[in-house]
Enzyme design. Sequence first.
Site, PDB file in Angstrom:
ATOM      1  N   HIS A 469     -36.892  -7.805 -25.662  1.00  0.00           N
ATOM      2  CA  HIS A 469     -35.949  -6.771 -26.033  1.00  0.00           C
ATOM      3  C   HIS A 469     -37.236  -5.082 -26.344  1.00  0.00           C
ATOM      4  O   HIS A 469     -36.094  -4.091 -25.607  1.00  0.00           O
ATOM      5  CB  HIS A 469     -36.726  -6.707 -28.108  1.00  0.00           C
ATOM      6  CG  HIS A 469     -35.598  -7.558 -28.946  1.00  0.00           C
ATOM      7  ND1 HIS A 469     -35.410  -9.303 -28.792  1.00  0.00           N
ATOM      8  CD2 HIS A 469     -34.160  -8.036 -29.327  1.00  0.00           C
ATOM      9  CE1 HIS A 469     -34.522  -9.704 -29.165  1.00  0.00           C
ATOM     10  NE2 HIS A 469     -33.799  -8.626 -29.618  1.00  0.00           N
ATOM     11  N   GLU A 711     -23.631 -14.885 -29.961  1.00  0.00           N
ATOM     12  CA  GLU A 711     -24.613 -15.305 -29.575  1.00  0.00           C
ATOM     13  C   GLU A 711     -25.161 -17.103 -29.599  1.00  0.00           C
ATOM     14  O   GLU A 711     -25.550 -17.604 -28.632  1.00  0.00           O
ATOM     15  CB  GLU A 711     -26.209 -14.907 -30.104  1.00  0.00           C
ATOM     16  CG  GLU A 711     -26.162 -12.941 -30.066  1.00  0.00           C
ATOM     17  CD  GLU A 711     -27.176 -12.630 -31.381  1.00  0.00           C
ATOM     18  OE1 GLU A 711     -27.690 -12.136 -30.275  1.00  0.00           O
ATOM     19  OE2 GLU A 711     -26.931 -13.288 -32.724  1.00  0.00           O
ATOM     20  N   ASP A 735     -29.229 -12.841 -25.678  1.00  0.00           N
ATOM     21  CA  ASP A 735     -29.159 -14.374 -26.416  1.00  0.00           C
ATOM     22  C   ASP A 735     -28.499 -15.130 -26.163  1.00  0.00           C
ATOM     23  O   ASP A 735     -28.273 -16.687 -26.008  1.00  0.00           O
ATOM     24  CB  ASP A 735     -29.140 -14.542 -27.761  1.00  0.00           C
ATOM     25  CG  ASP A 735     -30.324 -14.050 -28.309  1.00  0.00           C
ATOM     26  OD1 ASP A 735     -31.115 -14.089 -27.915  1.00  0.00           O
ATOM     27  OD2 ASP A 735     -30.604 -12.964 -29.222  1.00  0.00           O
ATOM     28  N   CYS A 782     -22.806  -5.904 -25.925  1.00  0.00           N
ATOM     29  CA  CYS A 782     -23.604  -5.224 -25.853  1.00  0.00           C
ATOM     30  C   CYS A 782     -25.049  -5.681 -25.594  1.00  0.00           C
ATOM     31  O   CYS A 782     -25.657  -4.728 -25.219  1.00  0.00           O
ATOM     32  CB  CYS A 782     -23.747  -5.063 -28.101  1.00  0.00           C
ATOM     33  SG  CYS A 782     -24.340  -6.794 -28.333  1.00  0.00           S
TER      34      CYS A 782
END
Length: 846
Positions: A469, A711, A735, A782
């Site tokens: 992240h 995910e 993910d 995304c």
Amino acid sequence: MTVGIVVVSHSAALASAAGELAAEMAGDRLRMALAGGVDDPDAPLGTDAVKVMAAIEEVDSEAGVVVLMDLGSAVLSSEMARDLLPPDIAGRVVLCEAPIVEGLVAAAVQAAAGAPIEEVLAEARNGLSGKASHLGVELTSPPGRAAEAAAGTTDEEAVTATLVVPNVLGFHARPAARIVETLAGLQAQVRITDRTSGRGPVAARSLNALITLGARQGHELELVATGPEAAEAVAALLALAEQNLGDPREEEPGTVTGEVAVGIDAAPVPAPPTDAEVGFLTGLPAAPGLAVGRVQHLGMVALPPLEELLASAPPVAGEPASEHAALEAAIAVARAHLEAARDDLAARAGARAAELVGAQLLLLEDPGLLDPTRSAIDDRAAAASAWAAAVTEVLATYRVVEDPYLAERAGDLDAVGREVLASLVGFERAEVEPRGVIVADDLSPAQTARLDPARVDAVVTAAGSPTAHAALIARALGLPAVVDVGGAALELADGTEVVVDGDTGTVETAPDRARLAAVRAQLAERAQAHEALRVAASAPATTRDGTHVEVRANVGLLRDAERAAIEGADGVGLLRSEFLFLDRPDAPDEEEQVATYRAVCRALGGRPVTLRTLDVGGDKPLDYIELPVEANPFLGTRGVRLGLLERDLLMTQLRAALRVAAEHPLELMVPMVATLEEIAAVRALMVEAREALRAEGIAVPEELPLGVMVEVPALALKARHVIEAVDLVSIGTNDLTQYAMAAERGNPAVTELSDPLDPGVLALIAAVGAAAEGSATPVAVCGELASDPSVAALLVGLGVTELSVPPVDVPAVKQAVRQVTLSEARELARQALTCRSAAEVRALLG
């Protein structure tokens, strides 16, 4: 298994000729590889670390590898190549100083005969003996010869001995510290003279004096000891020499150990020569872009130079007793800070690195500093000026040493000197505002989110993953980032001007003026090109045959949303709400959340915003939520699972979202969904929150669009049922890839597996796109994959109708969409799904 031999030369012809001669002498059992010249037809002379590394890997064996080099950069390239290798291979590679022709032939014959590496090295280093004997030349003792000792009494008071320095780096900080420690408690004064260089004598109890002696491997030292325990002192030093002067033997011979010299307020100082000194570090590209800036270690504190600190000292000295007391108090403060730094380094880099901080602690006890300081105080000098003068004098000695490595050790003394002086003059140091090129072991998502792109140029981390992240946030901020560089990143000194290339994953640590000028010119060109794209970014992204694709932005904080609006985003496709929850003692209440989400929506000026509910767990823990201990938290209680477990936390967020949705076009998206039952549970909670707000007289919308993050591979494979249960879906390719490929996104050991362009991952995306075809449910991507303009057409062809990317990437992705037709995109997707690997897909994309 025989020892491998590598020949490194500036000239490919020379390497080939020397290798031919060695092969002729050694026979078929010789395992040899050549690394000569560089692959540049216009300038073929030179050396290439990558070529050297490949040669080492070619002949690597459990018996070891001996590398012989001609001169200059051949040595540096060989050291760099070894540093780039995995530790298990690097540990058995020896760089040999023997002459490249005579040494090579001698080494090759021994290696082919199956001799152990010690004998191969001995023969190589003795390669000139036959020629010297024939010419009547007497050679000096070769490096590495066992230490010879002659403990005798030249007169009634002195005990003398001879010692040959055994370890590779000679009297660097660790061996010097061991010598000082060995003599501690003995009633003897020992002075050392380097007969090889002519330097000395110096006091053996002074760390600074020992280091500035500059004794290297093979240098012959004379020990002269006096005092009641002179014989014991000499015997102890000779015994220490037999123990390699405290250096680890597994690194001998030839392995350069990077010495981490941890300054209290300065970045660790590098050992010679690391990748950083040679000119570049290599890691993994995590956020694209190019940047020039000066290194600043995150969390470091700034102390002015000695001269500036001294200028703030009291103009008049107090009584000697009070000045002595002030000195001791300042040293105690410095010791406490150093011990804290040592403990921190032990936690981050292990005991061996932390041990090196002991050398700095010894500086606080060094008679070479303390004796002149105390003497000056006795003569009525102020403690501050006396200490500064002593440090300055020793620093001058360091800096005239004709050895770049030893000159670098001045950084240790300078840091310690400034720390003590700062305490003496009452200087209060403040935390430095992050600016320039931020270097850290790793960054948490919250730490990265707080970086200000107006002040920070780039991010470099020793650890980390391109899909973690922190890397994604760096992309969102438009900050070039290189991760997984290794410990060498932490050795870069504060203030070092570097070039960071987030596209290639490299950090240039010694760019010259011409290079800096070229990079700045390139940055100016890129800025111009980006500005041209930004002008067009406010227009829709429509394919050449009229298919509209939403291009929204991933944001974490208000300033990201403001940047998204500037870059022409069609809205926010992913508002990461977790940054409101991280790095704080308690959760944000409803009012704080309402204010934050409302501000983001206002920044977008009426364009839609998709709020992702709290996504923590895995690499994003909360201090105020006691999560269960899990063997694999990435497969445990995270995302919606945590929300349904901590219902009050989720309910507060749902209430805040509903209140904001009454005023702005807000959508809700739930992460880590695996089952339809989880979707139903969240929808039920939303109904409950809506009814509660209405009962309190608070305005809420009739409907709040609810979506899910795809995910979990199982959710993608039942996408047809998911589409019926939600209003929107967004595929989180980071993910999704880690779960589909069984490769943890934060684990650099499996980074190559974690590739979202693997055809298996693309098939999961295609399954979601096919399930949504003909429905009113938009399909977004995304994850990081969406931000690559070269992949935009492929995603559109797989059925994706919305791309959510870091704000800085919006203009380029919109432009990429405009360059294709839907039919071209679908044909590209069809071909990609027939590929066998991610590499084939990349080749297809060109």
